[in-house]
Design a protein around this motif. Sequence first.
Motif, PDB file in Angstrom:
ATOM      1  N   VAL A 244      -8.681  -0.824  -1.372  1.00  0.00           N
ATOM      2  CA  VAL A 244      -8.079  -0.263  -0.236  1.00  0.00           C
ATOM      3  C   VAL A 244      -9.213  -0.079   0.794  1.00  0.00           C
ATOM      4  O   VAL A 244     -10.190   0.534   0.760  1.00  0.00           O
ATOM      5  CB  VAL A 244      -7.189   1.370  -0.220  1.00  0.00           C
ATOM      6  CG1 VAL A 244      -6.630   1.657   0.969  1.00  0.00           C
ATOM      7  CG2 VAL A 244      -6.414   1.095  -1.223  1.00  0.00           C
TER       8      VAL A 244
ATOM      9  N   LYS B 217      -2.440   3.370   6.965  1.00  0.00           N
ATOM     10  CA  LYS B 217      -1.265   3.888   6.046  1.00  0.00           C
ATOM     11  C   LYS B 217      -1.262   5.301   6.169  1.00  0.00           C
ATOM     12  O   LYS B 217       0.042   5.665   6.125  1.00  0.00           O
ATOM     13  CB  LYS B 217      -1.684   3.449   4.567  1.00  0.00           C
ATOM     14  CG  LYS B 217      -0.487   4.037   3.555  1.00  0.00           C
ATOM     15  CD  LYS B 217       0.570   3.085   3.852  1.00  0.00           C
ATOM     16  CE  LYS B 217       1.676   3.761   2.834  1.00  0.00           C
ATOM     17  NZ  LYS B 217       3.264   2.960   3.109  1.00  0.00           N
ATOM     18  N   ILE B 218      -2.374   5.917   6.096  1.00  0.00           N
ATOM     19  CA  ILE B 218      -2.065   7.563   6.541  1.00  0.00           C
ATOM     20  C   ILE B 218      -1.492   7.836   7.745  1.00  0.00           C
ATOM     21  O   ILE B 218      -0.635   8.737   7.888  1.00  0.00           O
ATOM     22  CB  ILE B 218      -3.787   8.073   6.808  1.00  0.00           C
ATOM     23  CG1 ILE B 218      -4.180   8.096   5.029  1.00  0.00           C
ATOM     24  CG2 ILE B 218      -3.663   9.570   7.110  1.00  0.00           C
ATOM     25  CD1 ILE B 218      -5.899   8.432   5.141  1.00  0.00           C
TER      26      ILE B 218
ATOM     27  N   LYS C 270      -3.293   0.674  -3.325  1.00  0.00           N
ATOM     28  CA  LYS C 270      -2.728  -0.719  -3.443  1.00  0.00           C
ATOM     29  C   LYS C 270      -1.995  -0.962  -4.667  1.00  0.00           C
ATOM     30  O   LYS C 270      -2.313  -0.754  -5.952  1.00  0.00           O
ATOM     31  CB  LYS C 270      -3.935  -1.615  -3.459  1.00  0.00           C
ATOM     32  CG  LYS C 270      -3.303  -3.224  -3.102  1.00  0.00           C
ATOM     33  CD  LYS C 270      -4.367  -4.166  -2.722  1.00  0.00           C
ATOM     34  CE  LYS C 270      -3.871  -5.545  -2.649  1.00  0.00           C
ATOM     35  NZ  LYS C 270      -4.784  -6.488  -2.152  1.00  0.00           N
TER      36      LYS C 270
ATOM     37  N   ARG D 273      -6.486   2.032   5.115  1.00  0.00           N
ATOM     38  CA  ARG D 273      -6.279   3.322   4.728  1.00  0.00           C
ATOM     39  C   ARG D 273      -6.027   4.321   5.696  1.00  0.00           C
ATOM     40  O   ARG D 273      -4.933   5.126   5.780  1.00  0.00           O
ATOM     41  CB  ARG D 273      -7.762   3.987   3.971  1.00  0.00           C
ATOM     42  CG  ARG D 273      -7.213   5.647   3.306  1.00  0.00           C
ATOM     43  CD  ARG D 273      -8.754   6.158   2.831  1.00  0.00           C
ATOM     44  NE  ARG D 273      -8.420   7.161   2.279  1.00  0.00           N
ATOM     45  CZ  ARG D 273      -8.368   8.450   2.867  1.00  0.00           C
ATOM     46  NH1 ARG D 273      -8.541   8.387   3.958  1.00  0.00           N
ATOM     47  NH2 ARG D 273      -8.172   9.591   2.127  1.00  0.00           N
ATOM     48  N   ARG D 274      -6.783   4.029   6.839  1.00  0.00           N
ATOM     49  CA  ARG D 274      -6.339   4.651   8.003  1.00  0.00           C
ATOM     50  C   ARG D 274      -4.885   4.462   8.529  1.00  0.00           C
ATOM     51  O   ARG D 274      -4.118   5.583   9.092  1.00  0.00           O
ATOM     52  CB  ARG D 274      -7.609   4.490   9.319  1.00  0.00           C
ATOM     53  CG  ARG D 274      -8.724   5.152   9.098  1.00  0.00           C
ATOM     54  CD  ARG D 274      -9.492   5.016  10.233  1.00  0.00           C
ATOM     55  NE  ARG D 274      -9.629   3.539  10.654  1.00  0.00           N
ATOM     56  CZ  ARG D 274     -10.877   2.821  10.461  1.00  0.00           C
ATOM     57  NH1 ARG D 274     -11.650   3.413   9.677  1.00  0.00           N
ATOM     58  NH2 ARG D 274     -10.914   1.721  10.838  1.00  0.00           N
TER      59      ARG D 274
ATOM     60  N   TYR E 224       0.857  -1.188   0.070  1.00  0.00           N
ATOM     61  CA  TYR E 224      -0.015  -0.174  -0.039  1.00  0.00           C
ATOM     62  C   TYR E 224       0.905   1.243   0.052  1.00  0.00           C
ATOM     63  O   TYR E 224       1.965   1.219   0.886  1.00  0.00           O
ATOM     64  CB  TYR E 224      -0.854  -0.129   1.191  1.00  0.00           C
ATOM     65  CG  TYR E 224      -2.184  -1.275   1.024  1.00  0.00           C
ATOM     66  CD1 TYR E 224      -3.186  -0.994   0.358  1.00  0.00           C
ATOM     67  CD2 TYR E 224      -1.524  -2.540   1.881  1.00  0.00           C
ATOM     68  CE1 TYR E 224      -4.151  -1.836   0.312  1.00  0.00           C
ATOM     69  CE2 TYR E 224      -2.573  -3.282   1.677  1.00  0.00           C
ATOM     70  CZ  TYR E 224      -3.901  -3.214   0.959  1.00  0.00           C
ATOM     71  OH  TYR E 224      -4.664  -4.079   1.009  1.00  0.00           O
TER      72      TYR E 224
ATOM     73  N   LEU F 268      -7.315   1.907  -6.340  1.00  0.00           N
ATOM     74  CA  LEU F 268      -7.963   2.632  -5.251  1.00  0.00           C
ATOM     75  C   LEU F 268      -8.994   2.077  -4.512  1.00  0.00           C
ATOM     76  O   LEU F 268      -9.298   1.917  -3.517  1.00  0.00           O
ATOM     77  CB  LEU F 268      -8.337   3.972  -5.510  1.00  0.00           C
ATOM     78  CG  LEU F 268      -7.462   5.141  -6.178  1.00  0.00           C
ATOM     79  CD1 LEU F 268      -8.032   6.477  -6.669  1.00  0.00           C
ATOM     80  CD2 LEU F 268      -6.240   5.336  -5.273  1.00  0.00           C
TER      81      LEU F 268
ATOM     82  N   GLU G 205      -3.753   9.937  -2.279  1.00  0.00           N
ATOM     83  CA  GLU G 205      -4.629   8.883  -1.961  1.00  0.00           C
ATOM     84  C   GLU G 205      -3.747   7.755  -1.651  1.00  0.00           C
ATOM     85  O   GLU G 205      -2.406   7.786  -1.625  1.00  0.00           O
ATOM     86  CB  GLU G 205      -5.245   8.422  -3.085  1.00  0.00           C
ATOM     87  CG  GLU G 205      -6.113   9.739  -3.909  1.00  0.00           C
ATOM     88  CD  GLU G 205      -7.629   9.599  -3.195  1.00  0.00           C
ATOM     89  OE1 GLU G 205      -7.798   8.784  -2.318  1.00  0.00           O
ATOM     90  OE2 GLU G 205      -8.167  10.474  -3.746  1.00  0.00           O
ATOM     91  N   VAL G 206      -4.339   6.906  -0.717  1.00  0.00           N
ATOM     92  CA  VAL G 206      -3.891   5.480  -0.383  1.00  0.00           C
ATOM     93  C   VAL G 206      -4.209   4.570  -1.651  1.00  0.00           C
ATOM     94  O   VAL G 206      -5.148   4.360  -2.019  1.00  0.00           O
ATOM     95  CB  VAL G 206      -4.423   5.120   0.896  1.00  0.00           C
ATOM     96  CG1 VAL G 206      -3.704   3.512   1.133  1.00  0.00           C
ATOM     97  CG2 VAL G 206      -3.925   6.067   1.967  1.00  0.00           C
TER      98      VAL G 206
END
Length: 268
Positions: free
Chosen positions: A91, A99-100, A73, A96-97, A20, A88, A70-71
């Motif tokens: 994910v 990775k952010i 894959k 997403r949370r 990711y 997109l 954006e996050v």
Amino acid sequence: MSVRVIFMRALKEWPDPEDYVICTISELNPNSAVAVLDEYNGKRGMVHVSEVANTMVRDIRRFVKVGEKEVAKVLFVDPQRGYVGLSLKRVKPSIRREKILEFKNEKKADKFLNFAAKAMKKDLKQAYDEAGYALMEKYNGLLYPAFERAKAEGKDALIKDGINPGWAAAIAEVAEKNIKEKEVVKDVILSLSTFAPDGVDAIKKSLELKGNDSKGVEVKYISAPKFKLKVVGSDYPEVESKIARILKNAEDVMKKHGGEAKIEEEKL
């Protein structure tokens, strides 16, 4: 439109399939979006229109915008063509949370290492060459966990990791000064809309937080009808539960005034 990207350091040149990544949308085409990989020194990837969302995408511009982060894959990597296939829609929100949060922490760690470099009278490149990259090797390509360990266990923990005592002491001191006790922070956008004559009062009432829900919540007006909520808690379940209660209260109030309330996650 020029796109500003702050590149993060990575131990490898290319991501692997199933990774990711954080990317910045740099160009939109009718059937694809081109993105710059923030963690891989400007490598570029492409999101085909079929990988943008789990719904029919008739106009890609309704789903992504140039300049947004954006996050994504990684689906496949072709180094010879300099090409990375991205998705997109694959994910999950939880990924997403995570990775952010990881990306934000790595930006902090880069700043922290610069603080340590100044204490050592070195520049940031020397800091990475002499300590940063070695720590990233120890912590699965990440730097922030090394600062967390230094905060919890002191400089001796880094010395055990093979870091020069001088650097270990400088990093531990920065960690002690800058890392707070572990907490989870989530930013969301709350939209409140109504055409009722007393709509302003209804919106104010929707934003009235009571009891524990008023603790660890910061509300900022963005522009009609949106408000930014910064919600802080000890873990994700606590934060998500608090957001759900805030939304439920807002929905109940707005419904009585012929309006609606909805939550959306803030973009990176």
